[in-house]
Design a protein around this motif. Sequence first.
Motif, PDB file in Angstrom:
ATOM      1  N   ASP A  96     -78.353 -14.680 -80.406  1.00  0.00           N
ATOM      2  CA  ASP A  96     -77.490 -14.975 -79.249  1.00  0.00           C
ATOM      3  C   ASP A  96     -78.045 -16.134 -78.432  1.00  0.00           C
ATOM      4  O   ASP A  96     -77.289 -17.013 -77.977  1.00  0.00           O
ATOM      5  CB  ASP A  96     -77.354 -13.732 -78.367  1.00  0.00           C
ATOM      6  N   ASP A  97     -79.363 -16.133 -78.237  1.00  0.00           N
ATOM      7  CA  ASP A  97     -79.980 -17.229 -77.477  1.00  0.00           C
ATOM      8  C   ASP A  97     -79.832 -18.561 -78.211  1.00  0.00           C
ATOM      9  O   ASP A  97     -79.571 -19.596 -77.578  1.00  0.00           O
ATOM     10  CB  ASP A  97     -81.457 -16.908 -77.244  1.00  0.00           C
ATOM     11  N   TYR A  98     -79.983 -18.530 -79.537  1.00  0.00           N
ATOM     12  CA  TYR A  98     -79.841 -19.765 -80.313  1.00  0.00           C
ATOM     13  C   TYR A  98     -78.423 -20.316 -80.214  1.00  0.00           C
ATOM     14  O   TYR A  98     -78.217 -21.519 -79.996  1.00  0.00           O
ATOM     15  CB  TYR A  98     -80.207 -19.489 -81.771  1.00  0.00           C
ATOM     16  N   HIS A 100     -76.272 -19.787 -77.871  1.00  0.00           N
ATOM     17  CA  HIS A 100     -76.017 -20.218 -76.493  1.00  0.00           C
ATOM     18  C   HIS A 100     -76.610 -21.607 -76.235  1.00  0.00           C
ATOM     19  O   HIS A 100     -76.008 -22.412 -75.504  1.00  0.00           O
ATOM     20  CB  HIS A 100     -76.607 -19.195 -75.518  1.00  0.00           C
ATOM     21  N   ARG A 101     -77.760 -21.908 -76.840  1.00  0.00           N
ATOM     22  CA  ARG A 101     -78.406 -23.202 -76.603  1.00  0.00           C
ATOM     23  C   ARG A 101     -77.780 -24.335 -77.409  1.00  0.00           C
ATOM     24  O   ARG A 101     -77.923 -25.498 -77.041  1.00  0.00           O
ATOM     25  CB  ARG A 101     -79.899 -23.106 -76.931  1.00  0.00           C
ATOM     26  N   ARG A 102     -77.104 -24.020 -78.509  1.00  0.00           N
ATOM     27  CA  ARG A 102     -76.525 -25.059 -79.361  1.00  0.00           C
ATOM     28  C   ARG A 102     -75.152 -25.480 -78.846  1.00  0.00           C
ATOM     29  O   ARG A 102     -74.109 -25.170 -79.407  1.00  0.00           O
ATOM     30  CB  ARG A 102     -76.431 -24.571 -80.798  1.00  0.00           C
ATOM     31  N   THR A 103     -75.169 -26.216 -77.747  1.00  0.00           N
ATOM     32  CA  THR A 103     -73.921 -26.692 -77.149  1.00  0.00           C
ATOM     33  C   THR A 103     -73.309 -27.854 -77.927  1.00  0.00           C
ATOM     34  O   THR A 103     -72.190 -28.269 -77.631  1.00  0.00           O
ATOM     35  CB  THR A 103     -74.180 -27.137 -75.699  1.00  0.00           C
ATOM     36  N   ASP A 104     -74.065 -28.385 -78.920  1.00  0.00           N
ATOM     37  CA  ASP A 104     -73.569 -29.520 -79.695  1.00  0.00           C
ATOM     38  C   ASP A 104     -72.743 -29.098 -80.903  1.00  0.00           C
ATOM     39  O   ASP A 104     -72.166 -29.949 -81.576  1.00  0.00           O
ATOM     40  CB  ASP A 104     -74.749 -30.363 -80.184  1.00  0.00           C
ATOM     41  N   GLU A 167     -85.034 -22.025 -87.302  1.00  0.00           N
ATOM     42  CA  GLU A 167     -85.310 -22.117 -85.865  1.00  0.00           C
ATOM     43  C   GLU A 167     -86.494 -21.227 -85.478  1.00  0.00           C
ATOM     44  O   GLU A 167     -87.349 -21.627 -84.677  1.00  0.00           O
ATOM     45  CB  GLU A 167     -84.058 -21.714 -85.079  1.00  0.00           C
ATOM     46  N   GLN A 171     -90.107 -22.391 -83.834  1.00  0.00           N
ATOM     47  CA  GLN A 171     -90.696 -21.786 -82.640  1.00  0.00           C
ATOM     48  C   GLN A 171     -92.013 -21.074 -82.936  1.00  0.00           C
ATOM     49  O   GLN A 171     -92.600 -20.473 -82.035  1.00  0.00           O
ATOM     50  CB  GLN A 171     -89.703 -20.793 -82.021  1.00  0.00           C
TER      51      GLN A 171
END
Length: 478
Positions: A96-98, A100-104, A167, A171
């Motif tokens: 979910d966090d990934y 959410h961060r991938r706005t591209d 990913e 990290q």
Amino acid sequence: MASLTHTNGRGAIQFALGGAKRRTIRLGKIARKNAATIRAHVDHLVSSAETGAAVPQATAIWLGEIGDALHAKLAKVELVRPREAHVATELAAFVDDYIHRRTDLKPRTIANLKQCRRTLVAHFGAHRDLTTINRSEMRDWHRGLLKTLATATVAMHVKKARQLFAEALDQKLIDESPVKGIKVGSQSNDARQQYIPAADIEKVIAACPDSDWKLFFALSRYGGLRIPSEVRRLRWTDINWATSRMTVHASKTEHHQNRGIRVVPIFPELLPHLLEAFNSAEEGATHVITSRRTLSNPGTTGAKIVARAGLAAWPRLFQNLRASCETDLSANFPSHVTCAWIGNTEAVARKHYLMVTETHFEQATQRAAKCAAEGTGNDRKRPVAETQKPPETEGFCESQYPQGESNLLERRARETEQRSFGAPSAVVVPVRDVYPVMGYDCSSPKFSRNRSREHGVGFGVFQCLLQRSVAKEHPCRV
């Protein structure tokens, strides 16, 4: 220097740090060889602590590989810093966090990632620690997908799982991706490909309730536009009536060098439908599609319209219309031209778009019938003279060339002999008698090559003359 004691299978290492009291690391039951390895690394740690020098690379790697229990014993005697308590990284929260961060990412890619998340959570659980998933468990997940989903869909899930665990690798949450080694498989599904004739689309267009739906089918089948993304962005200002061209903006490829912009001809089959929509458009309308611009999934309603036209809905409703358009164009235009108009690459077109149609079979059978009528087919009988083997006669190179007058080198040798040296009955010195006397080896290829250059004839012709002279005792002067 650290010392090792090994009694009754139990080891202990003692050392003094900075002149202080000797300290002891009790290893418990351990093999003497393994205890000696630990003692060597402890020596390096003690030396590093006393001198302030960097820990050797081998020891640093060893520290990262040892278990928490041994590491805690080293930390207790102040040779290393204590490890931080491990915080579990929950699978669902990480994905979910990934996302959410991938706005591209494009909406379709986000949807695919969410589908992959559902399959992973269904198999492993939402609260599963991401770092504890191993390869064997991932293979079980993959085999489970193959039982319920199509091969192409499973391939998509594997690709997205690779993306997620890559990913986690970046990290440094995991040391190795558990998806590594799982084959992606093919994302093409020939069983879902179907060519849609233009006549069927005209029936569907006639059954459409309004001009927007008519343009959905017409632009996809006759223009090769993506539905709904490209049709939704099409404006009347993008259509150049004077040059019969339209500018298409593709959100899927807008990150490419051409920014997803391509120019497509307004084909004769598409022109009437565009004109009808233009004439019926409201004053001041900017977009070609008006009331259906917010439609996110036209496939469901489109299938109902196809059924209303008396046809069976085909798989991948609008994708197959696009593929049918490119298949038709490829029969009349070069591949790089059709790909520029459709907005894909030649490799993608060959794998996912181009199809074999009934027209191709009809053209092939008509050509075969024409060849049979003209007597030019594969079953045409050759003349007897071409199929019969020529009679065996004397000559050179019997294993490589036909004999007699059909041998080109033989004929050229006869002509050269007649032209340069007169009739065969002329009294001259045989070649095989002259050159050995002069010190030449008649069997050497170098001999024939040099002599052929001197007399201005080809190497093969000269060899033919030479061997005829030797075999037949025929005098020929060179």
